[in-house]
Design a protein around this motif. Structure first.
Motif, PDB file in Angstrom:
ATOM      1  N   ARG A 135       0.823  -0.961   0.416  1.00  0.00           N
ATOM      2  CA  ARG A 135       0.263   0.032  -0.223  1.00  0.00           C
ATOM      3  C   ARG A 135       0.646   0.955   0.129  1.00  0.00           C
ATOM      4  O   ARG A 135       1.231   2.102  -0.901  1.00  0.00           O
ATOM      5  CB  ARG A 135      -0.934  -0.429   1.533  1.00  0.00           C
ATOM      6  N   LYS A 136       2.114   0.773   0.851  1.00  0.00           N
ATOM      7  CA  LYS A 136       2.988   2.209   0.746  1.00  0.00           C
ATOM      8  C   LYS A 136       3.168   2.333  -0.428  1.00  0.00           C
ATOM      9  O   LYS A 136       3.935   3.958  -1.102  1.00  0.00           O
ATOM     10  CB  LYS A 136       3.602   2.151   2.006  1.00  0.00           C
TER      11      LYS A 136
ATOM     12  N   ALA B 232       1.063   4.287  -2.952  1.00  0.00           N
ATOM     13  CA  ALA B 232       0.828   5.647  -2.127  1.00  0.00           C
ATOM     14  C   ALA B 232       2.164   6.648  -3.093  1.00  0.00           C
ATOM     15  O   ALA B 232       2.222   7.470  -3.195  1.00  0.00           O
ATOM     16  CB  ALA B 232       1.628   5.808  -0.973  1.00  0.00           C
ATOM     17  N   THR B 233       2.990   5.854  -3.237  1.00  0.00           N
ATOM     18  CA  THR B 233       5.010   7.040  -3.211  1.00  0.00           C
ATOM     19  C   THR B 233       4.784   6.886  -4.717  1.00  0.00           C
ATOM     20  O   THR B 233       4.773   7.331  -5.425  1.00  0.00           O
ATOM     21  CB  THR B 233       5.265   5.586  -2.922  1.00  0.00           C
TER      22      THR B 233
ATOM     23  N   ARG C 294       1.371   6.875   4.432  1.00  0.00           N
ATOM     24  CA  ARG C 294       0.710   7.227   3.057  1.00  0.00           C
ATOM     25  C   ARG C 294       0.729   8.757   2.622  1.00  0.00           C
ATOM     26  O   ARG C 294       0.978   9.124   1.750  1.00  0.00           O
ATOM     27  CB  ARG C 294      -0.544   6.410   2.868  1.00  0.00           C
TER      28      ARG C 294
END
Ligand SMILES: Cc1ncc(COP(=O)(O)O)c(C=O)c1O
Length: 442
Positions: free
Chosen positions: A339-340, A343-344, A424
């Motif tokens: 998920r991170k 987001a990045t 995030r």
């Protein structure tokens, strides 16, 4: 022996303490001395508490394994024999049941058998983090003035280890598939022509989700690297040091067999692994698979330094593996990082992609995004971007620190971003701030 050659960007500042003059220090302490990159970045972060740090390669605070660790501790305490053993000294090589599980897991991951890989638990060494293993192996096989070929860019802490030993880190071209075997061979030929081939003792490769570039070396290149190391080992042996610190942090795609699995005799590849990124760096457990001829020499060095890495941590990791607490945790961690990283990449697409000349390698695992900025932008600590980025609220690692001291080319416009620690929203805020800073310097 003179000081190892170092380009200005990585030469550390020697700061002798007030009580001792420089001449009181050993040669090694002088090679190692000075302010490190981590110290400088930490000072910036402390002075600016609102800063989003996309610099530290630390792991996600929220997924640190409190519950699995508590359960493993309970299992240890509920068995007084195990508890007392965990609190006693262990052996220099490490706790045998842990080494057995490590070997079984490696064989399963590589789809191999112990016989085909010519490996036994006698070659598995447990260390306090994989840095200890990397240091011990380097200290065992390298003399001052020796040469290690490293991908340009590479893991900067290991470059520091080499500098500490007076060893020359020579950069070799790397692309989106990691270190380029043809470039390794060309470099070896250059060293042969310069009558320095006998000084080349190792090729260092981060085989999965490299730090800093996040690339994974494909199977064909793995085989080629082992083949090259063997072919150029005439008189002196060239080892491949395979660093697998990020193997478990795979978010998309398939696992690739280790470089070690392409070395069936097991004489060429030294493998280093870690529980720091997949579980907890505080536990400080790493491990290595050594070629048979290096086991005794490495253990002699290790025995003189620590006569055994922390036994309690080894019992903890053994229990975690035995009870599947580790595997369950890794699945959670992967999900969180997936998920991170999404987001990045989303923030990078939104804020960085519109800037001409900004590009990055799309990571499928690990903790990093390796960014290229327009060539005119110097990302260094004393360049125009760094202070602006700090003022805008974001910290990054300047790419120059990731280049071996003797690299054919050290681009000044690279940045390592890490998405491990911030949430995030902060990742998005940090990348937006970075984009603002880049706009200002362009
Ligand atoms: C490529 C690489 N190797 C090894 C390590 C060392 O990890 P540890 O000593 O915590 O096992 C790190 C840590 O950041 C790393 O990035």
């Amino acid at each position: 022996m003179t000081e190892p050659t170092a380009t200005a960007h990585v030469r550390k500042r020697l700061v002798p303490c007030r009580e001792c003059s420089e001449s009181d220090l050993s040669q090694r302490a002088r090679w190692a001395g000075g302010e490190t990159l981590a110290t400088s970045l930490m000072a910036k972060a402390l002075a600016n508490p609102d800063l989003v740090s996309l610099a530290a390669g630390f792991i996600d605070q929220d997924t640190l394994p409190v519950e699995p660790t508590r359960r493993a501790m309970e299992a240890i305490w509920s068995n007084p024999v195990r508890a007392r053993a965990a609190l006693q000294y262990g052996t220099t090589i490490g706790h045998l049941p842990l080494r057995k599980i490590l070997m079984e897991r490696l064989l399963a991951a590589d789809g191999q058998t112990a016989r085909r890989m010519n490996v036994s638990t006698d070659q598995i060494v447990v260390t306090a983090g994989s840095n200890e293993l990397l240091y011990l192996v380097s200290d065992t096989i390298l003399d001052p003035g020796d040469i290690v070929l490293c991908a340009a860019p590479s893991y900067f802490v290991f470059l520091g280890t080499l500098a500490n030993l007076g060893v020359r880190a020579v950069g070799v071209e790397a692309d989106e598939q990691g270190i380029v075997p043809e470039a390794v061979e060309e470099e070896l030929e250059r060293r042969r022509a310069a009558r320095e081939l006998h000084r080349v003792k190792a090729i260092y490769v981060i085989s999965y989700y490299d730090n800093p570039s996040s690339v994974t070396v494909p199977a064909e290149r793995r085989a080629a690297l082992v083949d090259i190391a063997k072919r150029y080992s005439n008189g002196n042996r060239i080892r491949v040091i395979e660093d697998t610190a990020y193997r478990e942090l795979r978010y998309w795609g398939e696992d690739v067999p280790s470089i070690r699995s392409f070395d069936p005799e097991g004489n060429t590849v030294v493998m280093a692994g870690s529980f720091s990124k997949s579980f907890s760096p505080g536990v400080r457990v790493g491990w290595g698979v050594l070629p048979p001829d290096l086991v005794e020499p490495v253990l002699s060095q290790k025995g003189n330094i620590d006569f055994g890495s922390p036994n309690f941590s080894q019992y903890l990791v053994w229990t975690l593996l035995e009870q599947s607490l580790f595997d369950d945790h890794v699945a959670t961690v992967r999900e969180g990082y997936r998920r991170k990283i999404a987001a990045t990449l989303e923030a990078a697409d939104e804020f960085l992609a519109p800037i001409d000349g900004v590009e990055w390698i799309h990571p499928t695992g690990g903790l990093y995004v390796w960014l290229r900025l327009p060539e005119s932008v110097d990302t260094g600590l004393s360049g125009p971007l760094f202070d602006r980025a700090v003022r805008e609220g974001v910290l990054y690692v300047p790419g120059v620190y990731c280049y071996p001291t003797e690299s054919p080319r050290v681009p000044k416009n690279m940045i390592r971003l890490s998405f491990g620690v911030p949430c995030r929203d902060d990742i998005r805020r940090g990348i937006e701030a970075l984009a603002r800073a880049i706009h200002q310097v362009l």
